[in-house]
Scaffold this motif. Structure first.
Motif, PDB file in Angstrom:
ATOM      1  N   GLU A  90      -4.483  56.966 -13.988  1.00 43.76           N
ATOM      2  CA  GLU A  90      -3.144  57.107 -14.545  1.00 43.76           C
ATOM      3  C   GLU A  90      -2.826  58.572 -14.842  1.00 43.76           C
ATOM      4  O   GLU A  90      -1.691  59.023 -14.660  1.00 43.76           O
ATOM      5  CB  GLU A  90      -3.015  56.262 -15.812  1.00 43.76           C
ATOM      6  CG  GLU A  90      -2.988  54.766 -15.533  1.00 43.76           C
ATOM      7  CD  GLU A  90      -3.111  53.932 -16.792  1.00 43.76           C
ATOM      8  OE1 GLU A  90      -2.639  52.783 -16.785  1.00 43.76           O
ATOM      9  OE2 GLU A  90      -3.688  54.426 -17.788  1.00 43.76           O
ATOM     10  N   LEU A  91      -3.824  59.313 -15.306  1.00 44.62           N
ATOM     11  CA  LEU A  91      -3.619  60.740 -15.567  1.00 44.62           C
ATOM     12  C   LEU A  91      -3.386  61.504 -14.269  1.00 44.62           C
ATOM     13  O   LEU A  91      -2.584  62.440 -14.214  1.00 44.62           O
ATOM     14  CB  LEU A  91      -4.822  61.317 -16.315  1.00 44.62           C
ATOM     15  CG  LEU A  91      -5.015  60.833 -17.756  1.00 44.62           C
ATOM     16  CD1 LEU A  91      -6.321  61.354 -18.328  1.00 44.62           C
ATOM     17  CD2 LEU A  91      -3.845  61.279 -18.630  1.00 44.62           C
ATOM     18  N   GLU A 105      -5.330  52.718 -24.267  1.00 41.91           N
ATOM     19  CA  GLU A 105      -6.271  53.277 -23.297  1.00 41.91           C
ATOM     20  C   GLU A 105      -5.526  53.876 -22.110  1.00 41.91           C
ATOM     21  O   GLU A 105      -4.579  53.282 -21.596  1.00 41.91           O
ATOM     22  CB  GLU A 105      -7.219  52.171 -22.810  1.00 41.91           C
ATOM     23  CG  GLU A 105      -8.275  52.658 -21.827  1.00 41.91           C
ATOM     24  CD  GLU A 105      -9.172  51.532 -21.360  1.00 41.91           C
ATOM     25  OE1 GLU A 105      -9.447  51.471 -20.143  1.00 41.91           O
ATOM     26  OE2 GLU A 105      -9.585  50.705 -22.218  1.00 41.91           O
ATOM     27  N   VAL A 106      -5.950  55.067 -21.696  1.00 34.13           N
ATOM     28  CA  VAL A 106      -5.360  55.755 -20.548  1.00 34.13           C
ATOM     29  C   VAL A 106      -6.478  56.055 -19.550  1.00 34.13           C
ATOM     30  O   VAL A 106      -7.477  56.685 -19.907  1.00 34.13           O
ATOM     31  CB  VAL A 106      -4.660  57.061 -20.969  1.00 34.13           C
ATOM     32  CG1 VAL A 106      -4.046  57.737 -19.751  1.00 34.13           C
ATOM     33  CG2 VAL A 106      -3.594  56.795 -22.019  1.00 34.13           C
ATOM     34  N   THR A 107      -6.327  55.594 -18.317  1.00 31.13           N
ATOM     35  CA  THR A 107      -7.380  55.759 -17.320  1.00 31.13           C
ATOM     36  C   THR A 107      -7.260  57.101 -16.593  1.00 31.13           C
ATOM     37  O   THR A 107      -6.213  57.763 -16.624  1.00 31.13           O
ATOM     38  CB  THR A 107      -7.314  54.631 -16.271  1.00 31.13           C
ATOM     39  OG1 THR A 107      -6.105  54.769 -15.519  1.00 31.13           O
ATOM     40  CG2 THR A 107      -7.346  53.267 -16.944  1.00 31.13           C
TER      41      THR A 107
END
Length: 307
Positions: free
Chosen positions: A81-82, A76-78
């Motif tokens: 974070e992006l 999972e990438v929030t």
């Protein structure tokens, strides 16, 4: 009215900077589009986002991005974070180099945009950058972030503005050898080339996009008008292809056919791009069309109601 800018930021050449806005140079809005309907009720189809395993609808606030490492295993990438890895090109088009236009392989071209100063300031700096590119007869290469992705962009002067064309990265372009390796190495004779060159000379002209008509789009307009008028739609006979048995004879016949055909064919008056297909659809009952379409049957093809 001009469309909204797709991107706003700064154009920079070394220490020269100016605020700019990027606008789409092309549009698909004039084309006819269709909705998906329930055949039984005639109602539009609505899509919902559901959990693949439970089948339950998932609200937008509970949907996150994930990269699949293995089947069913995700990282999972929030959103935060992006944003942390956001690049400088998110807000600035930095000109990295200048190249000859002929150096850019057409396979790398994606889509064009218009670039202009944003607001009342920065016009002087914009003009300096634009005229420098024009004077050097080069294409400026920079980077810009659109839809969270960094793209290469090629900048060229156009009138008082600049056209920016997005370019693909090398990994996005497939090798031609995957497709061309199996093509037979055929020797073409001089006689064949002479005949083919004669055909090319008969068809020679200058590129003018206004001469071309989207025949499929016109056929869609005709189909919709016929269905609204209650006409029965019957399939049309399709032309049959012919096998070329004697290539030289086919070339000779082509030379003989093209000369009189080109002389006899009347010049076609192009339809203005602004008119598009919207003028050709029949009006809805009770609605007064804005203007009549310039067609052979004006009464059957006035302006369509905008979507």
């Amino acid at each position: 009215m001009a469309p909204r800018a797709n991107w706003k930021g700064f154009l920079r050449l070394s220490l020269v900077t100016c605020p700019v806005a990027l606008y789409p140079a092309t549009s698909e809005s004039e084309k006819i589009s269709f909705n998906q309907l329930n055949r039984l009720t005639g109602h539009r189809i609505k899509y919902i986002k559901v959990d693949q395993d439970t089948g339950d609808e998932v609200p937008n606030e509970d949907i996150v991005k994930g990269y699949e490492l293995e089947k069913g295993q995700f990282i999972e990438v929030t959103k935060e974070e992006l944003e942390e890895i956001a690049l400088e090109s998110t807000r600035t088009i930095e000109i990295d180099e200048f190249v000859d236009k002929s150096d850019i392989d057409p396979r790398y071209l994606i889509r064009p945009y218009y670039l202009r100063p944003d607001g009342k300031v920065g016009h002087d700096a914009f003009a300096v950058i634009r005229e420098t590119i024009r004077e050097m007869n080069k294409v400026a290469i920079g980077r810009v972030v659109l839809t969270n992705r960094e793209h290469i962009i090629a900048l060229e002067p156009m009138d008082r503005g600049v056209v920016g064309t997005l370019l693909r990265y090398p990994y996005e372009v497939r090798s031609e050898q995957e497709y061309f390796d199996e093509i037979q190495d055929v020797k073409v004779t001089k006689d064949m080339l002479d005949l083919a060159r004669h055909i090319v000379n008969q068809k020679a002209g200058t590129f003018d996009p206004e001469k071309f008509e989207d025949h499929y789009e016109s056929a869609l307009v005709e189909l919709i008008n016929e269905k609204r008028a209650g006409k029965v739609i019957r399939p049309k006979e399709r032309p049959k292809g012919e096998n070329v048995v004697d290539l030289m004879e086919a070339l000779r016949q082509s030379v003989g056919r093209e000369a009189p055909a080109k002389a006899a064919k009347p010049a076609k008056k192009p339809r203005k791009a602004a008119a598009g297909q919207k003028e050709m659809l029949m009006p809805i009952a009770g609605k007064k069309p804005a203007k009549e379409a310039a067609t052979k049957k004006p009464a059957a093809k006035p302006q369509r109601k905008s979507a």
